[in-house]
Design an enzyme around this catalytic site. Sequence first.
Site, PDB file in Angstrom:
ATOM      1  N   ASP A   1       0.842  -1.193   0.000  1.00 21.13           N
ATOM      2  CA  ASP A   1       0.000   0.000   0.000  1.00 21.13           C
ATOM      3  C   ASP A   1       0.876   1.241   0.000  1.00 21.13           C
ATOM      4  O   ASP A   1       2.091   1.167   0.194  1.00 21.13           O
ATOM      5  CB  ASP A   1      -0.936  -0.014   1.225  1.00 21.13           C
TER       6      ASP A   1
ATOM      7  N   GLU B   1      21.839 -21.873 -18.483  1.00 28.41           N
ATOM      8  CA  GLU B   1      20.944 -21.032 -17.678  1.00 28.41           C
ATOM      9  C   GLU B   1      21.740 -19.963 -16.924  1.00 28.41           C
ATOM     10  O   GLU B   1      21.306 -18.819 -16.805  1.00 28.41           O
ATOM     11  CB  GLU B   1      20.149 -21.889 -16.690  1.00 28.41           C
TER      12      GLU B   1
END
Length: 750
Positions: free
Chosen positions: A540, A620
């Site tokens: 928030d 990777e």
Amino acid sequence: MAIYAEKNAQGETLFILETEKSTYQMKADTNGYLLHLYYGDRIEREDTDYLLHKEDRGFGACPYDLGRNRTYSLDSIPQEYSAGGAGDFRTPCISAEFENGGRTLDLRYVSYKELEKKPALAGLPALYETEENKAQTLEICLKDSAEDLYVYLLYSVFEKEDIIARSCRVENRTGKQVALNAVLSACMDINEDSPLDLISFWGRHCMERNVERRPVAHGKTVIDSIRGTSSAQENPFVILCDPDTTEDFGRCWGLSFVYSGNFAATAEKNQLGLTRLTMGINPEGFRWNLQNGEVFQAPEAVFCYSPMGLTELSQKYHQIYRKNLCRGYWKDRRRPVLINNWEATYFGFDTEKLVAIAETAGKLGVELLVMDDGWFGKRDDDWSGLGDWKVNEKKLPGGMKALCDRINALGMKLGVWFEPEMVSEDSDLFRAHPDWFLHVPERGYSRSRYQLVLDYSRKEVRDNIHDQMAAVLSSANIEYVKWDMNRHLTEVWSAGLPADRQGEVYHRYMLGVYELMERLLTEFPHVLFEGCSSGGGRFDAGMLYYMPQSWCSDNTDAIERLEIQYGTSFGYPMSAVGAHVSASPNHQTGRRTPFYTRGVVAMAGTFGYELDLNTLTDEEREMVREQVAFYKKNYDTINRGDYYRLTDPAKNTEFCAWEFVAQDQKKALLFGVITHVRSNIAMPVIRLKGLKPQAKYRLLCKAEGVGNSEKAARALEGIYSGSLLMGAGLRIPNLRGDWPSFCVELEEVQ
Ligand code: DGJ
């Protein structure tokens, strides 16, 4: 000039707030009521009070002092800050109880003034001004007609940003105690009976901020939390808009609460079809005893209006939160690419394991190792240890400094996880202070993840945790803190307050949390704080004032993250969205996704890894190196550019695309994931946004998928004009395999 106030011949004062694209009007009328007149497209400075409905309404209650006038009912006239009990039957902004038990409050206009500076709100997060973005503030004073109870409404106007920040404070000068049962921060009465939609963001653990849009219907729709925290279940950000508003078209009003505790946003459509939208601390669970001479300060709520649709609305919130809410050392600095050990090891780690993870990560360009849960007290699982913030030397021999020195020697920074608001029953802190957690005496208490919530309304509790945390942070070169919060508040009662003040505990808890955060930020200004609450359970605007980034979700599955990050982007900047590449199969869903796709999705935020890079293949690991370098190179475009949602992942089940455009529009990035690979179809065309129409852009494309996927992506490469890319668009490359994805880099060429 953003604020304009004028008194007319009848003695009414018209207030006009102007931003670049919006006008906000209110009026203190001859009866002394502060009426809301208008908030919408920028208009001339003309009084819009001719739109008010002043008619005899069936059984409408009319104020006493208006005598036999039956045409003036507070219930049908738009109010700026409605008080309950005196004829307006809609959601009140404030509800007060006087000594005689009376709950009627009749607020009338007293005066106004313009403030030179936007005031800080004591103990609360709020927008602040900068040289670049100044605000003008209007303060309007209202007073109860019978008692000396004053309400001050504050409006801070950020003109170019189209932002109006509202808050209010209540001052008790009645000579007696007044109980406040509700003090909301903002209200907007839309004086139109046209249909409107409400957009809100619901969720749950591992699936935060799903977008929900529905027509505002008669009665009330309440989006709220009574969990003691803003929560994953509902977010304190809502949007009202016209039913035909889209990303690029139409009116929309955003209302965002700069607060992290209980909240309520209510959209109410009344008998006349007029809509009221309110936002504030949830009145449920709230009762504040305001003594004579005391002030209650409500948190800030931030309005934004856009006549141009949801993308512009979001971008305005992104800008204002990045520039005028986030603070401190890390506000404008590039934040480090991190690796977090949680999904790599969970509780099962020691110094050697961490160093091994950091060593590989550091070689690939990662800059910060975050040591997650499990380094302290007795903490080998989630049954015990919270509250004992002392290094477990069995795991970290030589303590924090020894670990930190080794991490620093690798050229990496060290970050540390805390969960400061919690205590485990099996902890030294709990044994020493069994009354320090929130519970009601003589009753059982709820456990959640086996833990209890410390009573942050009490200073001695905060001081204890502060001293422990400060000791850890001073013991080594710790440059990052992950502040986690993994349960909701239940049995909310504090041993530190008398019976008649228990209604203050939820808010005092939040004030206590903010106080400790502020204290630590002041003492350790260079530490980067990241918020977290079982993933994105406290994402928030309040938290962004203290912590410029927040872990977005415990769900690290790249495909699930498409929706979670999409929903989050409506109200919050991507620079705040913690997003990591994790292992495949994913730990939350078991889904296998390509490494490249995991990188594409995690790059829409503050980028990092959450797996043991030592378990990856060489190919990777090479991809990690490329991803990190790419992210650093494009950091500004991603974290300071404009974000465009190009598809809605809940509706478009074929592919998901999004775009970042640098502030100077010289660079842009288009990312996409094919969410449903099909055979023998014409791939859709996507039109880019936010480019300079006349400029030429060179496109570089990369993709991962099987077969000819890379070739299909490369086929997009070339030089195109902005107008072409925005008008005719690009065809999405026909990628194959499971969850393939692509990235297009656009750079202006002369
Ligand atoms: C919940 C967080 O969201 C996770 O990232 C991790 O930090 C765990 N808590 C640790 O307990």
